[in-house]
Design a protein around this motif. Structure first.
Motif, short mmCIF file in Angstrom:
data_model
loop_
_atom_site.label_atom_id
_atom_site.label_comp_id
_atom_site.label_asym_id
_atom_site.label_seq_id
_atom_site.Cartn_x
_atom_site.Cartn_y
_atom_site.Cartn_z
N TRP A 1 3.67 23.51 -23.62
CA TRP A 1 4.54 23.05 -24.70
C TRP A 1 5.97 23.56 -24.50
N VAL A 2 6.10 24.85 -24.21
CA VAL A 2 7.43 25.46 -24.05
C VAL A 2 8.18 24.81 -22.89
N THR A 3 7.51 24.69 -21.75
CA THR A 3 8.18 24.10 -20.59
C THR A 3 8.45 22.62 -20.80
N GLY A 4 7.52 21.92 -21.46
CA GLY A 4 7.71 20.49 -21.72
C GLY A 4 8.89 20.23 -22.63
N ILE A 5 9.03 21.03 -23.67
CA ILE A 5 10.17 20.88 -24.58
C ILE A 5 11.47 21.16 -23.85
N SER A 6 11.49 22.22 -23.05
CA SER A 6 12.71 22.56 -22.30
C SER A 6 13.08 21.47 -21.32
N ALA A 7 12.09 20.92 -20.62
CA ALA A 7 12.36 19.85 -19.66
C ALA A 7 12.85 18.59 -20.36
N ALA A 8 12.21 18.24 -21.47
CA ALA A 8 12.59 17.02 -22.19
C ALA A 8 13.98 17.13 -22.79
N LYS A 9 14.33 18.32 -23.26
CA LYS A 9 15.68 18.50 -23.80
C LYS A 9 16.71 18.43 -22.69
N LYS A 10 16.36 18.94 -21.52
CA LYS A 10 17.31 18.91 -20.41
C LYS A 10 17.58 17.48 -19.95
N ASP A 11 16.52 16.67 -19.82
CA ASP A 11 16.75 15.30 -19.36
C ASP A 11 16.87 14.30 -20.51
N LYS A 12 17.00 14.83 -21.73
CA LYS A 12 17.23 14.02 -22.93
C LYS A 12 16.16 12.96 -23.18
N SER A 13 14.91 13.29 -22.85
CA SER A 13 13.81 12.35 -23.09
C SER A 13 12.94 12.79 -24.25
N TYR A 14 13.34 13.86 -24.96
CA TYR A 14 12.54 14.38 -26.06
C TYR A 14 12.73 13.55 -27.32
N THR A 15 11.64 13.19 -27.96
CA THR A 15 11.68 12.54 -29.27
C THR A 15 10.67 13.25 -30.17
N ALA A 16 10.90 13.20 -31.45
CA ALA A 16 9.97 13.84 -32.39
C ALA A 16 8.60 13.20 -32.30
N GLU A 17 8.56 11.89 -32.11
CA GLU A 17 7.28 11.19 -31.98
C GLU A 17 6.49 11.71 -30.79
N TYR A 18 7.17 11.91 -29.68
CA TYR A 18 6.52 12.43 -28.48
C TYR A 18 6.00 13.84 -28.74
N GLY A 19 6.81 14.66 -29.39
CA GLY A 19 6.41 16.03 -29.68
C GLY A 19 5.21 16.08 -30.60
N LEU A 20 5.19 15.24 -31.62
CA LEU A 20 4.06 15.22 -32.55
C LEU A 20 2.78 14.71 -31.89
N SER A 21 2.92 13.83 -30.91
CA SER A 21 1.73 13.31 -30.23
C SER A 21 1.06 14.39 -29.38
N ARG A 22 1.75 15.48 -29.11
CA ARG A 22 1.18 16.57 -28.32
C ARG A 22 0.18 17.40 -29.12
N ILE A 23 0.27 17.36 -30.45
CA ILE A 23 -0.65 18.15 -31.28
C ILE A 23 -2.09 17.65 -31.12
#
Length: 151
Positions: free
Chosen positions: A52-74
């Protein structure tokens, strides 16, 4: 008398609630996962958290992070934590003590390690070239998926 006075800091409502929760949750945990397996399950939980930590950091770096994507990880994470329990119950049914449990758990550890390592690479965190080479296919897949989300 001094002994009883020292107990006033031990016997607190918070400690009582923790003990009560442990009394009820421990048998459930042991039923689902088996006894003596806390260490490997902690490793799996810790690796999922690192993913989760690395995925969030990577997604923020390449600007591919969305709240929907983050919530689907739960639900995905809950699914990953449930699979060893299912494998343990199947072990009990077919009489293979730990065969399926450890097979599934180590498979999940390997999958999660690949994912968190690829995420760390995408986030720009330093890692040995030999590790990058081991997970190069996962790095490529995650990079392509992130590029598709940008467009």
């Amino acid at each position: 008398m001094k002994f009883l006075q020292s107990l006033e800091h031990v016997v607190t409502p918070a400690n009582g609630m923790a003990v009560t929760a442990g009394v009820f949750l421990t048998p459930i945990f042991q039923y689902l996962y088996g006894t003596g397996r806390l260490d490997i399950l902690f490793v799996l939980f810790f690796m999922i958290a690192l993913d989760w930590v690395t995925g969030i950091s990577a997604a923020k770096k390449d600007k591919s992070y969305t709240a929907e994507y983050g919530l689907s990880r739960i639900p995905r994470s809950l699914f990953l934590l449930a699979l060893p329990a299912v494998a343990n119950m199947l072990d009990r049914v077919i009489g293979t003590p730990g065969f399926l449990f450890y097979g599934v758990t180590f498979g999940l550890l390997y999958h999660t390690w690949n994912s968190l390592t690829a995420n760390a690479h995408r986030a720009g965190w330093p890692m040995p070239k030999s590790v990058e080479k081991l997970v190069s296919a996962e790095i490529k897949a995650k990079t392509e998926r992130a590029k598709r989300k940008e467009s």
